[in-house]
Scaffold this motif. Structure first.
Motif, mmCIF file in Angstrom:
data_model
loop_
_atom_site.group_PDB
_atom_site.id
_atom_site.type_symbol
_atom_site.label_atom_id
_atom_site.label_comp_id
_atom_site.label_asym_id
_atom_site.label_seq_id
_atom_site.Cartn_x
_atom_site.Cartn_y
_atom_site.Cartn_z
ATOM 1 N N UNK A 74 -4.052 0.426 -6.007
ATOM 2 C CA UNK A 74 -4.134 1.955 -7.174
ATOM 3 C C UNK A 74 -2.660 2.412 -5.995
ATOM 4 N N UNK A 75 -3.255 3.203 -6.463
ATOM 5 C CA UNK A 75 -1.660 4.831 -6.160
ATOM 6 C C UNK A 75 -2.211 4.931 -4.980
ATOM 7 N N UNK A 76 -1.768 5.546 -3.772
ATOM 8 C CA UNK A 76 -2.117 6.265 -2.541
ATOM 9 C C UNK A 76 -2.337 7.221 -2.976
ATOM 10 N N UNK A 77 -2.535 8.178 -3.893
ATOM 11 C CA UNK A 77 -3.327 9.439 -3.677
ATOM 12 C C UNK A 77 -4.260 9.363 -4.470
ATOM 13 N N UNK A 121 2.240 1.900 -4.214
ATOM 14 C CA UNK A 121 1.497 0.798 -4.359
ATOM 15 C C UNK A 121 0.306 0.998 -3.527
ATOM 16 N N UNK A 122 -1.052 1.133 -2.787
ATOM 17 C CA UNK A 122 -1.640 0.405 -1.924
ATOM 18 C C UNK A 122 -3.308 0.011 -2.020
ATOM 19 N N UNK A 123 -3.408 -1.807 -1.486
ATOM 20 C CA UNK A 123 -4.402 -2.299 -1.662
ATOM 21 C C UNK A 123 -5.627 -2.065 -0.943
ATOM 22 N N UNK A 124 -7.210 -2.192 -2.042
ATOM 23 C CA UNK A 124 -8.033 -1.986 -0.617
ATOM 24 C C UNK A 124 -9.395 -3.195 -1.477
ATOM 25 N N UNK A 125 -9.764 -4.297 -0.445
ATOM 26 C CA UNK A 125 -10.073 -5.306 -0.070
ATOM 27 C C UNK A 125 -11.739 -5.118 -1.911
ATOM 28 N N UNK A 156 4.642 -5.671 -13.928
ATOM 29 C CA UNK A 156 4.068 -4.966 -14.855
ATOM 30 C C UNK A 156 2.925 -3.735 -14.236
ATOM 31 N N UNK A 157 2.198 -4.708 -14.343
ATOM 32 C CA UNK A 157 0.892 -3.941 -13.797
ATOM 33 C C UNK A 157 0.445 -2.994 -12.662
ATOM 34 N N UNK A 158 1.597 -3.837 -11.223
ATOM 35 C CA UNK A 158 1.840 -3.395 -10.438
ATOM 36 C C UNK A 158 2.504 -2.206 -10.792
ATOM 37 N N UNK A 196 -0.676 -8.459 -1.607
ATOM 38 C CA UNK A 196 -0.683 -7.564 -1.032
ATOM 39 C C UNK A 196 0.771 -7.652 0.104
ATOM 40 N N UNK A 197 1.951 -9.106 -0.200
ATOM 41 C CA UNK A 197 3.162 -9.507 0.316
ATOM 42 C C UNK A 197 3.689 -8.284 -0.949
#
Ligand code: BEZ
Length: 303
Positions: free
Chosen positions: A168-171, A253-257, A227-229, A246-247
């Motif tokens: 997701x975007x960080x905001x 971009x931030x990742x959430x499980x 492209x998705x990222x 996530x690497x």
């Protein structure tokens, strides 16, 4: 019945005409007619309606055509596959889906090459469905992919199940949470990849959502992971990706499980059925040795 009978019958059925079929097969028409007659005698079934012009197949003929084509395709694949297995020079051609580059693939290949420097390893990025065809045509020796195909000529080993995460975007309001459920994504715009060829990881993500009864607000199909990222970073939507992605650090971009118990994607090792080349066994051993070092859980299999 010989493969020749199948080839002749398919040519006649496709051309709907004996003369054109004989030209296509580079043989004279009388021996072609004799072979088709012989085939009908062998099967004790009429395959072509007598006297039909253009030629029409009986119901049994249509049935035979479908299966004859499949058998001829398999015979062609068998030739390519056997030639590949029988090659003397030691080479290993690996197909991989892009996301595995962010997982353990680089370490596994490096480990294998350190142990077997005499084997030339080549890597080709391709989708899982493309890997199946490339294996059958002898263009690759092993594929690292994510989709479970049921092709009987391919042996598939599940290396591990990898958790999916939301990018997701960080905001984004959901970025405030430490972990998410798939149902949190309802009303969101979901970016799925790759658009083609299908089935693909996109379908795996959509199936996981549908199992959780989640219908996203909108779904946009994009060409590939990168492209998705990029679009996630631009605030254009959310993507569901394997956690190793996530690497791929991206400023925006931030990742959430995703905590749902079925939000997993397998990593598969696919080879030609019965291909017992030592390199494949050594590569599988390299995978397991990296897993052991990193404490990654797996169920070991042998080739
Ligand atoms: C893995 O991340 O587990 C993996 C990636 C590519 C090949 C084999 C394993």
């Amino acid at each position: 019945m010989e493969l020749r009978h199948l080839r002749y019958f398919v040519a006649v059925a496709e051309e709907r005409n004996f003369t054109r079929a004989a030209e296509r097969l580079h043989i004279a028409q009388p021996p072609l007619s004799r072979q088709i007659q012989q085939l009908e005698e062998l099967l004790d079934v009429v395959l072509i309606e007598k006297g039909s012009r253009p030629l029409r197949l009986t119901e049994a003929g249509e049935f035979f055509l479908v299966h004859a084509r499949t058998l001829l395709d398999q015979a062609r694949d068998l030739k390519a596959m056997t030639q590949r297995v029988g090659k003397l020079e030691r080479k290993l051609v690996v197909g991989f889906v892009a996301s595995t580059l962010y997982g353990e693939l680089p370490d596994i290949v490096r480990r294998f090459s350190e142990r077997f420097p005499q084997v030339e390893v080549t890597l080709h990025e391709m989708m899982t469905v493309e890997q199946m065809q490339a294996l059958k045509e002898g263009r690759i020796d092993v594929g690292f992919g994510r989709l479970k195909s049921e092709d009987p000529s391919i042996r598939r080993i599940t290396l591990r199940e990898e958790r999916m995460v939301a990018a997701l975007p960080p905001n984004h309001r959901l970025a405030e949470r430490n972990a998410l459920w798939l149902r949190d994504l309802v009303h969101e715009k979901l970016l799925v990849y790759p658009k083609s060829p299908r089935p693909s990881f996109a379908d795996q993500v959509l199936a996981v959502l549908s199992e959780a009864n989640v219908v996203p607000g909108a779904v946009a199909e994009v060409r590939e992971l990168q492209i998705a990222m990029g679009l996630v970073a631009a605030g254009q939507g959310i993507a569901i990706v394997p956690e190793s992605v996530q690497a791929m650090h991206h400023r925006n971009v931030v990742y959430r499980p995703l905590d749902d118990k079925h939000a997993f994607s397998p990593i598969l090792f696919s080879v030609r059925h019965m291909d017992r080349s030592p390199e494949l066994g050594h590569l599988l051993a390299a995978v397991y040795s990296i897993y052991d070092e990193l404490g990654i859980a797996y169920v070991p299999e042998t080739l």
